[in-house]
Design a protein around this motif. Structure first.
Motif, PDB file in Angstrom:
ATOM      1  N   ASP A 190       0.841  -1.189   0.000  1.00 17.76           N
ATOM      2  CA  ASP A 190       0.000   0.000   0.000  1.00 17.76           C
ATOM      3  C   ASP A 190       0.883   1.249   0.000  1.00 17.76           C
ATOM      4  N   LEU A 191       0.256   2.434   0.097  1.00 19.27           N
ATOM      5  CA  LEU A 191       1.009   3.685   0.031  1.00 19.27           C
ATOM      6  C   LEU A 191       1.990   3.842   1.187  1.00 19.27           C
ATOM      7  N   ALA A 192       1.690   3.186   2.310  1.00 29.48           N
ATOM      8  CA  ALA A 192       2.583   3.260   3.471  1.00 29.48           C
ATOM      9  C   ALA A 192       3.692   2.216   3.418  1.00 29.48           C
ATOM     10  N   GLY A 193       3.696   1.383   2.389  1.00 28.86           N
ATOM     11  CA  GLY A 193       4.722   0.358   2.278  1.00 28.86           C
ATOM     12  C   GLY A 193       4.375  -0.943   2.948  1.00 28.86           C
ATOM     13  N   ASN A 194       3.148  -1.068   3.475  1.00 28.89           N
ATOM     14  CA  ASN A 194       2.736  -2.311   4.118  1.00 28.89           C
ATOM     15  C   ASN A 194       2.376  -3.350   3.055  1.00 28.89           C
ATOM     16  N   PRO A 195       2.740  -4.610   3.289  1.00 27.28           N
ATOM     17  CA  PRO A 195       2.416  -5.657   2.300  1.00 27.28           C
ATOM     18  C   PRO A 195       0.914  -5.912   2.242  1.00 27.28           C
ATOM     19  N   ARG A 196       0.437  -6.224   1.048  1.00 33.10           N
ATOM     20  CA  ARG A 196      -0.971  -6.557   0.865  1.00 33.10           C
ATOM     21  C   ARG A 196      -1.091  -7.543  -0.302  1.00 33.10           C
ATOM     22  N   ASP A 197      -2.231  -8.209  -0.336  1.00 37.09           N
ATOM     23  CA  ASP A 197      -2.487  -9.162  -1.412  1.00 37.09           C
ATOM     24  C   ASP A 197      -2.661  -8.396  -2.721  1.00 37.09           C
ATOM     25  N   PRO A 198      -1.915  -8.765  -3.747  1.00 36.19           N
ATOM     26  CA  PRO A 198      -2.006  -8.009  -5.000  1.00 36.19           C
ATOM     27  C   PRO A 198      -3.300  -8.254  -5.766  1.00 36.19           C
ATOM     28  N   HIS A 199      -4.077  -9.243  -5.348  1.00 37.21           N
ATOM     29  CA  HIS A 199      -5.345  -9.536  -6.013  1.00 37.21           C
ATOM     30  C   HIS A 199      -6.473  -8.871  -5.227  1.00 37.21           C
ATOM     31  N   LEU A 200      -7.036  -7.831  -5.810  1.00 36.66           N
ATOM     32  CA  LEU A 200      -8.054  -7.028  -5.139  1.00 36.66           C
ATOM     33  C   LEU A 200      -9.425  -7.342  -5.722  1.00 36.66           C
ATOM     34  N   LEU A 201     -10.361  -7.712  -4.861  1.00 39.02           N
ATOM     35  CA  LEU A 201     -11.726  -7.977  -5.286  1.00 39.02           C
ATOM     36  C   LEU A 201     -12.522  -6.678  -5.343  1.00 39.02           C
ATOM     37  N   LEU A 202     -13.125  -6.406  -6.495  1.00 42.59           N
ATOM     38  CA  LEU A 202     -13.992  -5.240  -6.664  1.00 42.59           C
ATOM     39  C   LEU A 202     -15.421  -5.728  -6.879  1.00 42.59           C
ATOM     40  N   THR A 203     -16.330  -5.297  -6.017  1.00 48.92           N
ATOM     41  CA  THR A 203     -17.733  -5.668  -6.148  1.00 48.92           C
ATOM     42  C   THR A 203     -18.524  -4.457  -6.610  1.00 48.92           C
ATOM     43  N   TYR A 204     -19.283  -4.612  -7.692  1.00 45.97           N
ATOM     44  CA  TYR A 204     -20.031  -3.509  -8.291  1.00 45.97           C
ATOM     45  C   TYR A 204     -21.519  -3.551  -7.943  1.00 45.97           C
ATOM     46  N   TRP A 205     -22.094  -4.746  -7.940  1.00 48.27           N
ATOM     47  CA  TRP A 205     -23.536  -4.888  -7.771  1.00 48.27           C
ATOM     48  C   TRP A 205     -23.868  -5.554  -6.441  1.00 48.27           C
ATOM     49  N   ASP A 206     -25.000  -5.158  -5.895  1.00 52.15           N
ATOM     50  CA  ASP A 206     -25.595  -5.841  -4.747  1.00 52.15           C
ATOM     51  C   ASP A 206     -26.759  -6.661  -5.299  1.00 52.15           C
ATOM     52  N   ILE A 207     -26.622  -7.981  -5.246  1.00 52.98           N
ATOM     53  CA  ILE A 207     -27.591  -8.878  -5.882  1.00 52.98           C
ATOM     54  C   ILE A 207     -28.395  -9.617  -4.824  1.00 52.98           C
ATOM     55  N   ASP A 208     -29.699  -9.638  -5.023  1.00 42.03           N
ATOM     56  CA  ASP A 208     -30.594 -10.455  -4.197  1.00 42.03           C
ATOM     57  C   ASP A 208     -31.401 -11.340  -5.134  1.00 42.03           C
ATOM     58  N   TRP A 209     -31.415 -12.629  -4.840  1.00 42.27           N
ATOM     59  CA  TRP A 209     -32.177 -13.576  -5.653  1.00 42.27           C
ATOM     60  C   TRP A 209     -32.912 -14.536  -4.731  1.00 42.27           C
ATOM     61  N   SER A 210     -34.208 -14.692  -4.946  1.00 42.12           N
ATOM     62  CA  SER A 210     -35.004 -15.569  -4.099  1.00 42.12           C
ATOM     63  C   SER A 210     -36.204 -16.076  -4.883  1.00 42.12           C
ATOM     64  N   GLU A 211     -36.356 -17.402  -4.883  1.00 35.34           N
ATOM     65  CA  GLU A 211     -37.496 -18.049  -5.533  1.00 35.34           C
ATOM     66  C   GLU A 211     -37.691 -17.578  -6.974  1.00 35.34           C
ATOM     67  N   GLY A 212     -36.585 -17.468  -7.697  1.00 41.36           N
ATOM     68  CA  GLY A 212     -36.669 -17.127  -9.111  1.00 41.36           C
ATOM     69  C   GLY A 212     -36.794 -15.648  -9.419  1.00 41.36           C
ATOM     70  N   GLN A 213     -36.711 -14.785  -8.407  1.00 47.44           N
ATOM     71  CA  GLN A 213     -36.826 -13.343  -8.629  1.00 47.44           C
ATOM     72  C   GLN A 213     -35.490 -12.657  -8.356  1.00 47.44           C
TER      73      GLN A 213
END
Length: 292
Positions: free
Chosen positions: A187-210
Motif C-alpha cells: 500500500d502507500l505506506a509500504g505495508n504488504p498486501r495481497d495483489p489480487h483485489l476484489l472489486l464488487t459492483y452490484w448488490d444482488i438479491d435472488w429468491s425463488e426465481g426473482q
C-alpha cells in the motif's frame, strides 16, 4: 459263338454291380468327417453366423456367459462416478430457492435497448434531451460461483456477467457484478498486501426465481469501470451537424442502476434501468432468453 456271347454277358452283369458298389463306397467316404466337402460347408456356416446379428445370443437366455454386447454395460458404471463427485454442490443445492443451483448457467437471447442522449447545448446552457434511439442486440447473461480475490469473496449469491452486443461497437452494454484486479503488493505506506483485489459492483438479491440487483459502486475512482454503455460522441460538442466520432465512447453506468425480473435455471426475463455517471445517457433495457 453262342457260348462266347453268354460268357461276355455274364461278365458284364457281374461288372455293373461291382462298379455301383464302388461308387457308393466313395460317396460314403466323402461324407465322413475327414472329407473336404464337409469341412468346407462347416467353415462357410460359421462365417455366416458371425457376420450377421447375434440371433443365437437372443435365442439362448439360459446361457450364463455374458456376450460381447453386454460388456460395455459393466464398464460404463465407473465413468459415472466423477460426475457424481464433481456435482456435489448441485446435489446439495437441489432446492428451488438455493442460488448455487444457478452457478454455471448461461442464457442466450435478445435485448431491446432504448437510449436517451442529453447535452447542455441549450440557449441557457441547461441540460436538454438531444435524441433517442431504440435497437435490439444479441445478449448473453452468464452466472457463476461468487468470485474470490485475496482474502475476500463476493457477497452475492452468484457472480453475474451480462453482455449485450459487440463490446467494440456503439450500443454495447456490459454488467459485471464483480472483478478481480491486480494491484501493487504494497500500500502507500509500504505495508504488504495481497495483489489480487476484489472489486464488487452490484448488490444482488435472488429468491425463488426473482432477481433484484442494484449497481452500488461503479469503481470509477479506481479507474476500473466495467459496467458500461458504449455510445458515439459528436466530433464537436453541440454541433451534431458535424457528425459523430467513429465507434463509441464507453460511458460508465452510475450507482442506482437496477436489473430486476425473473431468473431461473431454464429462462430469464429481466429489465434494466439507469444512467451514466456523466449524466449524458439514460438507459432502459429488456432481455428475454433461455438457458443454453
Amino acid at each position: 459263338m453262342t457260348h462266347g456271347r453268354g460268357t461276355r454277358g455274364r461278365a458284364r452283369a457281374r461288372l455293373i454291380p461291382a462298379l455301383c458298389l464302388g461308387v457308393l463306397c466313395a460317396t460314403l467316404c466323402g461324407c465322413g468327417s475327414g472329407g473336404d466337402p464337409s469341412a468346407t460347408a462347416s467353415t462357410a456356416s460359421v462365417s455366416d453366423s458371425t457376420s450377421g446379428p447375434p440371433a443365437s445370443t437372443t435365442a439362448s437366455p439360459a446361457d450364463p456367459t455374458p456376450s460381447a454386447d453386454e460388456e460395455p454395460t459393466d464398464t460404463s458404471t465407473p465413468a459415472e462416478e466423477p460426475d457424481t463427485e464433481s456435482s456435489q454442490d448441485e446435489t446439495v443445492a437441489a432446492g428451488p430457492s438455493d442460488a448455487s443451483a444457478l452457478w454455471g448457467v448461461a442464457y442466450s437471447g435478445t435485448a431491446d435497448i432504448s437510449v436517451d442522449v442529453y447535452d447542455s447545448c441549450g440557449s441557457d446552457g441547461s441540460r436538454r434531451l438531444a435524441g433517442s434511439r431504440t435497437y435490439s442486440v444479441d445478449s448473453t447473461p452468464n452466472l457463476s460461483r461468487p468470485r474470490t480475490g485475496g482474502a475476500e469473496t463476493e457477497a452475492n449469491p452468484f457472480s453475474m456477467l451480462f453482455a449485450a452486443g459487440d463490446p467494440s461497437r456503439a450500443g454495447a452494454v456490459s454488467f459485471w457484478s464483480s472483478a478481480v484486479s491486480t494491484t501493487s503488493s504494497q500500500d502507500l505506506a509500504g505495508n504488504p498486501r495481497d495483489p489480487h483485489l476484489l472489486l464488487t459492483y452490484w448488490d444482488i438479491d435472488w429468491s425463488e426465481g426473482q432477481l433484484d440487483a442494484r449497481l452500488t459502486d461503479p469503481h470509477t475512482r479506481q479507474a476500473i469501470a466495467l459496467n458500461l454503455l458504449n455510445w458515439p460522441s459528436p466530433v464537436v460538442a453541440c454541433r451534431s451537424d458535424l457528425g459523430e466520432l467513429p465507434g463509441g465512447y464507453p460511458h460508465a453506468l452510475a450507482s442506482g442502476t437496477t436489473f430486476t425480473g425473473r431468473l431461473d435455471r431454464s429462462s430469464a426475463s429481466l429489465t434494466a434501468e439507469g444512467g451514466s455517471t456523466d449524466g449524458l445517457i439514460a438507459l432502459r433495457l429488456r432481455f428475454d432468453g433461455t438457458a443454453s
